[in-house]
Design a protein around this motif. Structure first.
Motif, PDB file in Angstrom:
ATOM      1  N   LEU A 224       0.739  -1.034   0.175  1.00 42.95           N
ATOM      2  CA  LEU A 224       0.168   0.119  -0.148  1.00 42.95           C
ATOM      3  C   LEU A 224       0.790   1.304   0.077  1.00 42.95           C
ATOM      4  CD1 LEU A 224      -2.668  -1.043   2.674  1.00 42.95           C
ATOM      5  CD2 LEU A 224      -2.754  -1.246   0.315  1.00 42.95           C
ATOM      6  N   VAL A 225       0.210   2.436  -0.433  1.00 41.29           N
ATOM      7  CA  VAL A 225       1.025   3.705  -0.084  1.00 41.29           C
ATOM      8  C   VAL A 225       1.018   3.955   1.094  1.00 41.29           C
ATOM      9  CG1 VAL A 225       0.605   6.056  -0.504  1.00 41.29           C
ATOM     10  CG2 VAL A 225      -0.133   4.626  -2.324  1.00 41.29           C
ATOM     11  N   PRO A 226       2.369   4.456   1.589  1.00 40.79           N
ATOM     12  CA  PRO A 226       2.527   4.514   3.174  1.00 40.79           C
ATOM     13  C   PRO A 226       1.764   5.739   3.670  1.00 40.79           C
ATOM     14  CG  PRO A 226       4.267   5.731   1.653  1.00 40.79           C
ATOM     15  CD  PRO A 226       3.578   4.549   0.708  1.00 40.79           C
ATOM     16  N   GLY A 227       1.404   5.194   4.787  1.00 42.44           N
ATOM     17  CA  GLY A 227       0.485   5.905   5.522  1.00 42.44           C
ATOM     18  C   GLY A 227      -1.093   5.433   5.546  1.00 42.44           C
ATOM     19  N   ARG A 228      -1.026   4.458   4.609  1.00 40.86           N
ATOM     20  CA  ARG A 228      -2.551   3.812   4.239  1.00 40.86           C
ATOM     21  C   ARG A 228      -2.851   2.465   5.055  1.00 40.86           C
ATOM     22  NH1 ARG A 228      -4.812   5.241  -1.853  1.00 40.86           N
ATOM     23  NH2 ARG A 228      -4.222   7.249  -1.986  1.00 40.86           N
ATOM     24  N   GLY A 229      -1.761   2.171   5.708  1.00 43.50           N
ATOM     25  CA  GLY A 229      -1.979   0.912   6.402  1.00 43.50           C
ATOM     26  C   GLY A 229      -1.606   0.797   7.902  1.00 43.50           C
ATOM     27  N   ASN A 230      -1.326  -0.173   8.636  1.00 42.38           N
ATOM     28  CA  ASN A 230      -0.979   0.038  10.258  1.00 42.38           C
ATOM     29  C   ASN A 230       0.508  -0.214  10.284  1.00 42.38           C
ATOM     30  OD1 ASN A 230      -0.167  -2.635   9.645  1.00 42.38           O
ATOM     31  ND2 ASN A 230      -2.180  -3.536  10.509  1.00 42.38           N
ATOM     32  N   GLN A 231       1.401   0.041   9.267  1.00 47.27           N
ATOM     33  CA  GLN A 231       2.799  -0.155   9.698  1.00 47.27           C
ATOM     34  C   GLN A 231       3.259   1.249  10.159  1.00 47.27           C
ATOM     35  OE1 GLN A 231       4.679  -3.410   9.656  1.00 47.27           O
ATOM     36  NE2 GLN A 231       2.380  -3.282   9.757  1.00 47.27           N
ATOM     37  N   PRO A 232       4.360   1.235  10.832  1.00 51.92           N
ATOM     38  CA  PRO A 232       5.051   2.526  11.662  1.00 51.92           C
ATOM     39  C   PRO A 232       6.067   3.322  10.356  1.00 51.92           C
ATOM     40  CG  PRO A 232       6.275   0.522  12.330  1.00 51.92           C
ATOM     41  CD  PRO A 232       5.351   0.068  11.391  1.00 51.92           C
ATOM     42  N   ALA A 233       5.314   3.401   9.266  1.00 49.14           N
ATOM     43  CA  ALA A 233       6.043   3.937   8.265  1.00 49.14           C
ATOM     44  C   ALA A 233       6.790   5.262   8.428  1.00 49.14           C
ATOM     45  CB  ALA A 233       5.376   4.049   7.026  1.00 49.14           C
ATOM     46  N   ALA A 234       5.985   6.160   9.344  1.00 52.28           N
ATOM     47  CA  ALA A 234       6.537   7.523   9.279  1.00 52.28           C
ATOM     48  C   ALA A 234       7.505   7.397  10.593  1.00 52.28           C
ATOM     49  CB  ALA A 234       5.345   8.566   9.838  1.00 52.28           C
ATOM     50  N   GLN A 235       7.456   6.616  11.449  1.00 51.80           N
ATOM     51  CA  GLN A 235       8.395   6.419  12.438  1.00 51.80           C
ATOM     52  C   GLN A 235       9.742   5.747  12.292  1.00 51.80           C
ATOM     53  OE1 GLN A 235       6.802   4.522  16.227  1.00 51.80           O
ATOM     54  NE2 GLN A 235       8.617   4.597  17.093  1.00 51.80           N
ATOM     55  N   ILE A 236       9.602   4.979  11.214  1.00 50.14           N
ATOM     56  CA  ILE A 236      10.664   4.143  10.583  1.00 50.14           C
ATOM     57  C   ILE A 236      11.539   5.330  10.040  1.00 50.14           C
ATOM     58  CG2 ILE A 236      11.758   2.597   8.869  1.00 50.14           C
ATOM     59  CD1 ILE A 236      10.823   1.045  11.150  1.00 50.14           C
ATOM     60  N   CYS A 237      10.778   6.200   9.046  1.00 50.56           N
ATOM     61  CA  CYS A 237      11.519   7.166   8.317  1.00 50.56           C
ATOM     62  C   CYS A 237      12.196   8.000   9.087  1.00 50.56           C
ATOM     63  CB  CYS A 237      10.508   7.788   7.178  1.00 50.56           C
ATOM     64  SG  CYS A 237       9.939   6.670   5.999  1.00 50.56           S
TER      65      CYS A 237
END
Length: 281
Positions: A224-237
């Protein structure tokens, strides 16, 4: 001041469009480069053609994804040992920093037995990093293609979704192989039910490449486009941005559901904006 982290576009992100479309999108939308997915499309296997394409669009190849997917088992021949070496040579020719590779499948016994040693030897003889990617287990009912309902639907009906099995050796967790360098894929961590923050912590300085995407924890790999799921994408970045990370971040997102060019552009622009916002140094 630390240099900005380069953000690239996987050529797989424009599927079903061809590889050249990824270069065109990357140049037009403001990406820093591309990750070349080597797969069935003939031009993706032709490194001279890719090199010319890179020069024509002014878009560098930041990384090469080795042809190790189930759908690319016959790309560049059937010998996975030779294909991994060829991927490193391709990266050298293209000036790419990283080769992304999955752990071997269990049935690739000779390859699996020598995989860690081959990765180490390739890195010792090249400036290219071989970053082994985290994967996920398959559900038995899906892996064997029985046509049963999805895991979620089966659970709602009180059914048994079947055991999770790893198709990879020694496992779908790349740290079990004791490698020096890793790729973290946030769609794969979602599908595996893995804590991505903990996985990144365990990878430590060995985390040199990020597939930025997202997932909801479904039984299939969603990208999925980052931010559209439940993964800590912003925090990892944000963690990468405040660290000494010198690798690349690649948007590997699914746009095949886009109904037209404008919708595909919107998905790729949203993905790039997410990366730029959270990777700011």
């Amino acid at each position: 001041m630390r240099p900005a982290i380069k953000v690239g576009l996987s050529t797989a992100s424009v599927y079903p469009l061809r590889t050249e479309a990824a270069f065109e999108h990357a140049a037009r939308l403001g990406y820093d480069g591309v990750e070349l997915m080597v797969w069935a499309e003939a031009v993706s296997q032709d490194i001279d053609a890719i090199e010319a394409m890179s020069q024509r669009y002014g878009i560098p190849v930041l990384s090469v994804h080795a042809p190790c997917l189930l759908i690319s088992q016959r790309v560049w021949g059937a010998n996975p040992i030779a294909k991994l070496e060829r991927s490193v040579r391709a990266a050298e020719q293209l000036g790419a920093q990283t080769v992304v590779v999955h752990p071997p499948f269990r049935w690739q016994r000779r390859y699996a037995e020598g995989f860690s040693a081959q990765v180490a030897a390739l890195e010792a003889g090249s400036d290219v990093l071989v970053a082994v990617e985290n994967m996920f287990p398959f559900r038995a009912d899906r892996f064997w293609g029985t046509g049963k309902p999805s895991i979620e639907r089966m659970r709602r009906r009180g059914g048994d979704p079947g055991p999770a099995i790893s198709a990879f050796a020694p496992s779908y967790d790349p740290l079990d192989g004791g490698h020096a360098h890793y790729t973290l894929d946030l769609s794969h961590s979602a599908t595996a039910g893995t804590d991505a923050l903990e996985l990144a912590r365990r990878m430590g300085d060995g985390l040199v490449h990020l597939h930025l995407c997202d997932g909801s924890g479904a039984s299939t790999d969603e990208h999925l486009v980052p931010g559209r799921g439940n993964q800590p994408a912003a925090q990892i970045c944000r963690q990468l941005a405040t660290s000494d990370f010198t690798g690349h971040v690649i948007l590997e997102v699914t746009t095949s559901g886009a109904r037209n060019a404008a919708e595909r552009d919107a998905l790729l622009i949203e993905s790039l904006q997410f990366a730029r916002e959270h990777l700011l140094r």
